[in-house]
Design an enzyme around this catalytic site. Structure first.
Site, short mmCIF file in Angstrom:
data_model
loop_
_atom_site.label_atom_id
_atom_site.label_comp_id
_atom_site.label_asym_id
_atom_site.label_seq_id
_atom_site.Cartn_x
_atom_site.Cartn_y
_atom_site.Cartn_z
N ASP A 111 -6.53 -11.12 -9.31
CA ASP A 111 -5.42 -11.60 -10.13
C ASP A 111 -5.59 -10.98 -11.51
O ASP A 111 -6.56 -11.29 -12.22
CB ASP A 111 -5.45 -13.13 -10.20
N PHE A 166 2.38 2.80 -2.51
CA PHE A 166 1.97 3.64 -3.65
C PHE A 166 0.61 4.26 -3.37
O PHE A 166 0.36 5.42 -3.70
CB PHE A 166 1.88 2.80 -4.93
N GLY A 196 0.78 -1.24 0.00
CA GLY A 196 0.00 0.00 0.00
C GLY A 196 0.80 1.28 0.00
O GLY A 196 0.23 2.36 0.16
N ASP A 245 2.99 -1.66 -10.36
CA ASP A 245 4.22 -2.02 -9.66
C ASP A 245 4.31 -3.53 -9.56
O ASP A 245 5.01 -4.07 -8.71
CB ASP A 245 4.25 -1.37 -8.27
N LYS A 270 6.36 -0.94 -13.98
CA LYS A 270 7.68 -1.45 -13.61
C LYS A 270 7.97 -2.71 -14.42
O LYS A 270 7.10 -3.55 -14.60
CB LYS A 270 7.71 -1.80 -12.12
#
Length: 214
Positions: A97, A61, A59, A121, A161
């Protein structure tokens, strides 16, 4: 009796400067400083905006994004593991997911409006096999891009990322096909041994109108 000697050979110091700073500032993860740097460099999360954070646990971000968009905005965070709930009403989280067949439908049920930014991320569990890890990283980034293009408004932003190498250039070209400007960023808080970078897409292009059926 002397203390246990430290374990040697770790690729980084787990409790480094950013770890200590995150603890002092009440942030859930040192990685929050990576996003903080990106947001200071690019106008990605604005007051009143709607932002999706993929791979949001634990958490860090989300904390930065919640402050950036303010209470008039909306922040959605999802991950395959549970995220400790936020007290702010404009922050919603769920265990999802992104690679599951029902992900898009479940995300739509959480928030059916357009996003001003999609931030990923997400990272795969590393296998130690470079090519495999790069491929898994790109698969997650590819899904994030797919969601960003489908669910974001024109002019919005994208951050993902991923590991350098493999088909990185091909993926960057994909991002360029959708966004007016693309940047590669390696935040200062990135650990020295890490191969990760963040690809930043700025100003999503408007979708081309569908051709009329003759």
């Amino acid at each position: 009796m002397v203390g246990t000697p430290p374990v040697m050979g770790k690729p980084y110091r787990p409790k480094d400067h950013y770890f200590q700073k995150a603890k002092q500032e009440g942030l859930r993860a040192r990685s929050a400083f990576k996003l903080d740097e990106i947001l200071k460099r690019f106008p990605i999360a604005k007051k009143g905006g709607a932002v999706l954070d993929l791979g949001a646990a634990p958490g860090g971000f989300l904390q930065i994004l919640a402050d950036s968009v303010g209470t008039s905005g909306r922040v959605i965070g999802v991950d395959i593991v549970a995220i400790r709930p936020f007290t702010q009403k404009h922050v919603s989280t769920a265990v999802l997911d992104v690679l599951a067949d029902d992900f898009d439908a479940k995300l739509l049920a959480m928030y059916d409006g357009p996003f001003d930014a999609v931030i990923s991320d997400m990272a795969p569990k590393t296998s130690g096999i470079k090519a495999t890890d790069e491929a898994r990283s790109l698969r997650l980034a590819g899904k994030a891009l797919e969601v960003a293009v489908a669910r974001s408004r024109p002019g919005s932003s994208f951050v993902a990322k991923l590991f350098m190498g493999g088909d990185f250039e091909e993926f960057r070209a994909q991002v360029r096909s959708h966004y007016e400007e693309v940047k590669v960023v390696r935040p200062e808080a990135t650990r020295g041994a890490s191969m990760e970078v963040y690809l930043v897409g700025l100003r999503l292009k408007a979708a081309a109108p569908a051709s009329a059926t003759p």
